[in-house]
Design a protein around this motif. Structure first.
Motif, PDB file in Angstrom:
ATOM      1  N   SER A  16       0.807  -1.146  -0.022  1.00 15.26           N
ATOM      2  CA  SER A  16       0.224  -0.054   0.103  1.00 15.26           C
ATOM      3  C   SER A  16       0.810   1.316  -0.140  1.00 15.26           C
ATOM      4  CB  SER A  16      -0.938  -0.088   1.249  1.00 15.26           C
ATOM      5  OG  SER A  16      -1.672   0.981   1.424  1.00 15.26           O
ATOM      6  N   ILE A  18       2.982   4.491   0.199  1.00 19.84           N
ATOM      7  CA  ILE A  18       4.425   4.807  -0.234  1.00 19.84           C
ATOM      8  C   ILE A  18       5.350   3.608  -0.803  1.00 19.84           C
ATOM      9  CG2 ILE A  18       6.691   5.710   0.652  1.00 19.84           C
ATOM     10  CD1 ILE A  18       4.871   7.534   2.658  1.00 19.84           C
ATOM     11  N   ASP A  37       4.444  -7.817   3.286  1.00 21.59           N
ATOM     12  CA  ASP A  37       3.450  -7.222   4.108  1.00 21.59           C
ATOM     13  C   ASP A  37       2.344  -8.039   4.900  1.00 21.59           C
ATOM     14  OD1 ASP A  37       2.422  -3.995   3.215  1.00 21.59           O
ATOM     15  OD2 ASP A  37       0.910  -5.199   4.371  1.00 21.59           O
ATOM     16  N   ASP A  50       4.973 -10.002   9.364  1.00 24.55           N
ATOM     17  CA  ASP A  50       4.333  -9.172  10.298  1.00 24.55           C
ATOM     18  C   ASP A  50       5.862  -8.634  11.006  1.00 24.55           C
ATOM     19  OD1 ASP A  50       3.750  -7.705  12.645  1.00 24.55           O
ATOM     20  OD2 ASP A  50       2.609  -9.413  13.699  1.00 24.55           O
ATOM     21  N   TYR A 143       4.107   7.856  17.734  1.00 24.89           N
ATOM     22  CA  TYR A 143       4.528   7.708  16.341  1.00 24.89           C
ATOM     23  C   TYR A 143       5.825   8.423  16.094  1.00 24.89           C
ATOM     24  CZ  TYR A 143       4.133   8.126  11.202  1.00 24.89           C
ATOM     25  OH  TYR A 143       4.464   7.980   9.843  1.00 24.89           O
ATOM     26  N   LYS A 147       9.470   7.092  15.124  1.00 28.92           N
ATOM     27  CA  LYS A 147      10.283   7.752  13.733  1.00 28.92           C
ATOM     28  C   LYS A 147      11.308   8.606  13.872  1.00 28.92           C
ATOM     29  CE  LYS A 147       7.306   6.024  10.842  1.00 28.92           C
ATOM     30  NZ  LYS A 147       7.649   5.169   9.772  1.00 28.92           N
ATOM     31  N   ILE A 176       1.465  12.604   3.035  1.00 22.75           N
ATOM     32  CA  ILE A 176       1.357  12.049   1.795  1.00 22.75           C
ATOM     33  C   ILE A 176       0.033  11.395   1.751  1.00 22.75           C
ATOM     34  CG2 ILE A 176       2.358  10.405   0.148  1.00 22.75           C
ATOM     35  CD1 ILE A 176       4.237  12.428   0.989  1.00 22.75           C
ATOM     36  N   THR A 178      -2.298   8.850   1.248  1.00 18.65           N
ATOM     37  CA  THR A 178      -2.225   7.329   1.488  1.00 18.65           C
ATOM     38  C   THR A 178      -3.192   6.938   2.366  1.00 18.65           C
ATOM     39  OG1 THR A 178      -0.838   6.858   3.202  1.00 18.65           O
ATOM     40  CG2 THR A 178       0.428   7.413   1.200  1.00 18.65           C
TER      41      THR A 178
END
Ligand SMILES: NC(=O)c1ccc[n+]([C@@H]2O[C@H](COP(=O)([O-])OP(=O)(O)OC[C@H]3O[C@@H](n4cnc5c(N)ncnc54)[C@H](O)[C@@H]3O)[C@@H](O)[C@H]2O)c1
Length: 237
Positions: A16, A18, A37, A50, A143, A147, A176, A178
């Motif tokens: 999916s 990017i 994935d 996973d 998150y 990152k 982005i 998505t």
């Protein structure tokens, strides 16, 4: 001449967004591509993985390496999840799951491909971080921490493996369009758009060329431990 002719590439999270755009552009550039994935469809060239499960990562990387004829030249780590919760209200499971997928998953995938790359004396690793790892985001501490961790992991890994011919770098996209951002509140998106010098979110195919550059020879040869920022001007380091 396509710039990735006959390279073997594994795109984790490539079903999916990017990752899918990177997998498609790598194929156009001549690479043989396997997608790993959680949502692998079973189509040829896809394996189920996973990233938060050590055993799943090891077996999927072995399967992908076989599909690539024993030669995995390029790893892209694009699997990720995003939820929103303020720190004061965040339960530990939400924190831990985000760290497991968005940070530990990157570590596990990198570790799994390194023996082969080091043995051959060449390889490229491209980790998809986020500009939120650099500037933070309200409701996104888990998150952003993951990152920022990806950026630190990538720099450290680059120091360790560049003497073996393996180049590790990160891409920190801005927002982005998505499926990942479908779940974010409209208020957040409106405010975010207003902050961006370009005034709009990017598209996955606007990130993929950066991943081609980092994987390519000679274009990517001098990038070591860098974090490239196709981010609509959101962060200017
Ligand atoms: N969309 C954005 O605005 C944006 C911005 C900066 C960074 N990113 C990062 O880019 C990467 C790709 O995100 P996207 O926007 O394409 O999202 P997406 O939801 O379209 O794609 C993420 C993919 O990761 C897979 N995935 C999720 N958990 C997994 C797991 N445990 N194991 C294996 N696969 C798993 C999903 O099945 C999906 O195919 C992510 O790391 C994300 O954090 C996205």
């Amino acid at each position: 001449m396509p710039v990735l002719q006959d390279k073997g590439a594994l795109v984790v999270g490539g079903a999916s967004g990017i990752g899918a755009a990177i997998a498609a552009m790598y194929a156009v550039e001549g690479a043989r591509v396997v997608v790993a994935d959680r949502d692998a469809s079973g189509a040829s060239g896809t394996v189920r993985m996973d990233v938060a499960d050590e055993g799943s990562v090891a077996s999927a990387v072995a399967e992908a390496t076989d599909l690539l004829g024993g030669r995995l030249d390029i790893l892209v780590n694009s699997a990720g999840i995003l939820t929103q919760a303020p720190v004061a209200e965040m339960d530990l499971a939400t924190w831990a799951q985000t760290i497991a997928v968005d940070l530990t998953g990157v570590f596990l995938c990198c570790r799994a491909v390194l023996p082969g790359m080091i043995e051959r004396g060449s390889g490229r690793i491209i980790n998809i971080a986020s500009q939120l790892g650099i500037k933070g985001g309200e409701g996104l501490a888990h998150y952003a921490a993951a990152k920022a961790g990806v950026v630190g992991l990538t720099k450290s890994l680059a120091l360790e493996v560049s003497p073996h011919g393996v180049l590790a770098n990160a891409i920190a996209p801005g927002p982005i369009e998505t499926p990942m951002v479908d779940g974010i509140t409209e208020d957040w998106k409106r405010a975010k758009r207003a902050e961006l010098p370009l005034g709009r979110f990017g598209r996955p195919e606007e990130i993929a060329p950066t991943a081609v550059l980092l994987a390519s020879d000679p274009g990517g040869n001098l990038y070591v431990g860098q974090t490239l920022g196709p981010n609509s001007g959101d962060v200017m380091p």
